[in-house]
Scaffold this active site. Structure first.
Site, PDB file in Angstrom:
ATOM      1  N   HIS A 142      -8.154   1.206  29.336  1.00 48.40           N
ATOM      2  CA  HIS A 142      -7.903   0.651  30.961  1.00 48.40           C
ATOM      3  C   HIS A 142      -6.602   0.722  31.774  1.00 48.40           C
ATOM      4  CE1 HIS A 142     -11.523  -1.343  31.744  1.00 48.40           C
ATOM      5  NE2 HIS A 142     -11.877  -1.320  30.245  1.00 48.40           N
ATOM      6  N   GLN A 149      -7.972  -6.014  33.865  1.00 50.90           N
ATOM      7  CA  GLN A 149      -9.786  -6.290  34.108  1.00 50.90           C
ATOM      8  C   GLN A 149      -9.831  -8.171  34.972  1.00 50.90           C
ATOM      9  OE1 GLN A 149     -11.344  -4.663  29.879  1.00 50.90           O
ATOM     10  NE2 GLN A 149     -13.176  -5.032  31.471  1.00 50.90           N
ATOM     11  N   CYS A 195     -18.851  -2.090  29.356  1.00 57.08           N
ATOM     12  CA  CYS A 195     -18.074  -2.703  29.135  1.00 57.08           C
ATOM     13  C   CYS A 195     -17.483  -3.656  30.181  1.00 57.08           C
ATOM     14  CB  CYS A 195     -16.941  -1.527  30.652  1.00 57.08           C
ATOM     15  SG  CYS A 195     -15.276  -2.022  30.845  1.00 57.08           S
ATOM     16  N   LEU A 196     -17.072  -5.174  30.169  1.00 58.03           N
ATOM     17  CA  LEU A 196     -17.063  -6.323  31.044  1.00 58.03           C
ATOM     18  C   LEU A 196     -17.012  -6.221  32.882  1.00 58.03           C
ATOM     19  CD1 LEU A 196     -15.248  -8.288  28.630  1.00 58.03           C
ATOM     20  CD2 LEU A 196     -17.784  -8.284  28.979  1.00 58.03           C
ATOM     21  N   GLY A 253     -13.161  -7.066  23.727  1.00 56.35           N
ATOM     22  CA  GLY A 253     -12.186  -6.400  24.153  1.00 56.35           C
ATOM     23  C   GLY A 253     -11.670  -6.944  25.666  1.00 56.35           C
ATOM     24  N   HIS A 298     -10.879   2.550  23.684  1.00 54.79           N
ATOM     25  CA  HIS A 298     -11.969   1.586  25.281  1.00 54.79           C
ATOM     26  C   HIS A 298     -10.571   0.570  26.119  1.00 54.79           C
ATOM     27  CE1 HIS A 298     -14.329   0.283  27.331  1.00 54.79           C
ATOM     28  NE2 HIS A 298     -14.172  -1.116  27.857  1.00 54.79           N
ATOM     29  N   GLU A 299      -9.820  -0.093  25.680  1.00 52.76           N
ATOM     30  CA  GLU A 299      -8.848  -0.748  25.963  1.00 52.76           C
ATOM     31  C   GLU A 299      -7.693  -0.559  26.235  1.00 52.76           C
ATOM     32  OE1 GLU A 299     -10.168  -3.679  26.935  1.00 52.76           O
ATOM     33  OE2 GLU A 299     -12.046  -3.471  26.050  1.00 52.76           O
TER      34      GLU A 299
END
Length: 214
Positions: A172, A73, A126-127, A68, A168-169
Site C-alpha cells: 500500500h 488508506q 482489502c479494506l 492491517g 500487503h500493507e
C-alpha cells in the site's frame, strides 16, 4: 529533516481527520492517494500527533474489521502502517495458512525482501476494495526492516500469514493494491468465497475457475 513549516499542511490535514473522532473514513480504490508512493516519515507529525494518528489507525482497523491498515488508506500519504491479527480461525486453516496471532504493532518506513524462493497462494481481501477477494501468490517468508512509532529499529523475519500481512500493507505504501498481484480469474465476491471457497487452500477454486497455483 525538512523544516517544520514544510510539513504544516500535512499535519493540519491529519489534525482535521482526527477532529471528528471515532474511526477514520477508509479510502476506496480509484482514489489517487492509493496509487502514489507514500512519503517517508521523517518526524513530520511530531510525537504527540503521531501517537494520536497511530491510535486512530488502530481504532479504524479494529472497527472495519481488518488485520492491517496503511496510512494512504485513510488519505494520508505517509509510510506508516499498523497490523494486528487475533487469528480467530479454525485450527486446520491456521495450520495450513501459517496464521498465528500477531500483537498490535506500528511499522514506520517499512521495506521487505523475500527470504528464499517459496511462494504461497491464498484468497486475500482489502479494506479499500470492499466486497471482493482474489487469490494472491506471495513470498512465504520475508525479512522486514522498519522503525516502530518510537523510532526503534525493527528487523524481523515473518513467515506464513503474518508475512502476507506485511507484504500487503507495505505494498500500500508503494501505491500497489493486492489486485495488481492477484490471479484475475479468481476474483470473487465475499459471498461467493464464503459459499464456495472456504476450504483451507484455494485448490478447489483454481480447478473450478480455471487458474494455476504456484
Amino acid at each position: 529533516m525538512a523544516p517544520e513549516s514544510d510539513h504544516a499542511p500535512l499535519a493540519e490535514r491529519v489534525e482535521e481527520l482526527l477532529a471528528a473522532g471515532g474511526p477514520l473514513p477508509i479510502v476506496a480504490a480509484g482514489r489517487p492517494v492509493l496509487r502514489r508512493p507514500a512519503e517517508a516519515y521523517d518526524g513530520s507529525l511530531g510525537p504527540a500527533l503521531l501517537a494520536r494518528f497511530v491510535e486512530a489507525l488502530r481504532l479504524t482497523m479494529r472497527a472495519a474489521p481488518g488485520v492491517g491498515l496503511a496510512a494512504p488508506q485513510v488519505g494520508v500519504e505517509l509510510r506508516i502502517a499498523v497490523l494486528e491479527d487475533p487469528a480467530p480461525v479454525p485450527e486446520d486453516i491456521a495450520t495450513i495458512r501459517g496464521r498465528r496471532p500477531q500483537p498490535f504493532r506500528v511499522l514506520v518506513n517499512p521495506v521487505y525482501e523475500p527470504v528464499g524462493t517459496a511462494r504461497a497462494a491464498f484468497f486475500e481481501g482489502c479494506l479499500s476494495v470492499p466486497g471482493w477477494q482474489a487469490v494472491v501468490a506471495r513470498h512465504a517468508e520475508v525479512r522486514l526492516r522498519a522503525e516502530d512509532e518510537r523510532g526503534r529499529p525493527v528487523d524481523e523475519v515473518f513467515t506464513g500469514w503474518p508475512a502476507r500481512i506485511v507484504q500487503h500493507e507495505t505494498d500500500h505504501l508503494d501505491g500497489t493494491l493486492y489486485l495488481d498481484r492477484a490471479e484475475p480469474r479468481s476474483l470473487s465476491t465475499n459471498e461467493a468465497v464464503a459459499a464456495l471457497w472456504s476450504q483451507p487452500t484455494p485448490a478447489a477454486a483454481a480447478a473450478a475457475l480455471g487458474f494455476e497455483l504456484p
